[in-house]
Design a protein around this motif. Structure first.
Motif, PDB file in Angstrom:
ATOM      1  N   GLU A   1      99.241   9.995 -74.312  1.00  0.00           N
ATOM      2  CA  GLU A   1     100.489  10.374 -74.951  1.00  0.00           C
ATOM      3  C   GLU A   1     101.252   9.104 -75.298  1.00  0.00           C
ATOM      4  N   PRO A  40      98.319  25.632 -67.268  1.00  0.00           N
ATOM      5  CA  PRO A  40      98.822  24.451 -67.972  1.00  0.00           C
ATOM      6  C   PRO A  40      98.160  23.174 -67.466  1.00  0.00           C
ATOM      7  N   THR A  75     102.953  22.402 -71.314  1.00  0.00           N
ATOM      8  CA  THR A  75     102.707  23.595 -72.119  1.00  0.00           C
ATOM      9  C   THR A  75     101.357  23.541 -72.825  1.00  0.00           C
ATOM     10  N   TYR A  76     100.560  22.516 -72.512  1.00  0.00           N
ATOM     11  CA  TYR A  76      99.199  22.433 -73.036  1.00  0.00           C
ATOM     12  C   TYR A  76      98.338  23.323 -72.143  1.00  0.00           C
ATOM     13  N   HIS A  80     108.965  14.133 -78.546  1.00  0.00           N
ATOM     14  CA  HIS A  80     107.615  14.574 -78.875  1.00  0.00           C
ATOM     15  C   HIS A  80     106.612  13.516 -78.425  1.00  0.00           C
ATOM     16  N   ARG A 122      95.396  26.173 -75.894  1.00  0.00           N
ATOM     17  CA  ARG A 122      96.515  26.022 -76.803  1.00  0.00           C
ATOM     18  C   ARG A 122      97.035  24.597 -76.713  1.00  0.00           C
ATOM     19  N   ALA A 123      96.881  23.830 -77.770  1.00  0.00           N
ATOM     20  CA  ALA A 123      97.330  22.442 -77.771  1.00  0.00           C
ATOM     21  C   ALA A 123      98.851  22.390 -77.821  1.00  0.00           C
ATOM     22  N   SER A 124      99.391  21.340 -77.239  1.00  0.00           N
ATOM     23  CA  SER A 124     100.842  21.178 -77.226  1.00  0.00           C
ATOM     24  C   SER A 124     101.184  19.702 -77.161  1.00  0.00           C
ATOM     25  N   ASN A 125     102.379  19.370 -77.582  1.00  0.00           N
ATOM     26  CA  ASN A 125     102.885  18.005 -77.452  1.00  0.00           C
ATOM     27  C   ASN A 125     103.176  17.631 -76.009  1.00  0.00           C
TER      28      ASN A 125
END
Ligand SMILES: [Zn+2]
Length: 78
Positions: A26, A69, A57-58, A34, A50-53
């Motif tokens: 990251e 998560p 929440t990834y 973000h 589910r991808a996430s920043n």
């Protein structure tokens, strides 16, 4: 260009106990709105659901079907 912070994290499925190390990255400053979190390599038996920043929440899916998560909110940062 922001520097990328690369790290690995042990993922453990709370349902079947499947375990492996994911390699992730990251942007260097985690306080950024973000952080552009990304999993660069998923351990065997885990898949991106589910991808996430954000790590919290990834959503990872285990081969047993359990979803969880990448990092739980109660988990200490590193
Ligand atoms: Zn599992």
């Amino acid at each position: 260009m922001a520097a990328r912070d690369r790290f690995s994290k042990k993922l453990t499925c709370p349902q079947c106990g499947n375990m492996g190390f994911a390699e992730a990255s990251e942007d260097d400053h985690s306080s950024r709105p973000h952080p552009a979190f990304a999993v660069d390599r998923m351990p065997r038996g885990f898949f991106p659901q589910r991808a996430s920043n954000f790590q919290e929440t990834y959503i990872i899916r285990c081969e047993c079907g359990r979803k969880f998560p990448f990092r739980s909110r109660s988990e200490a940062q590193n």
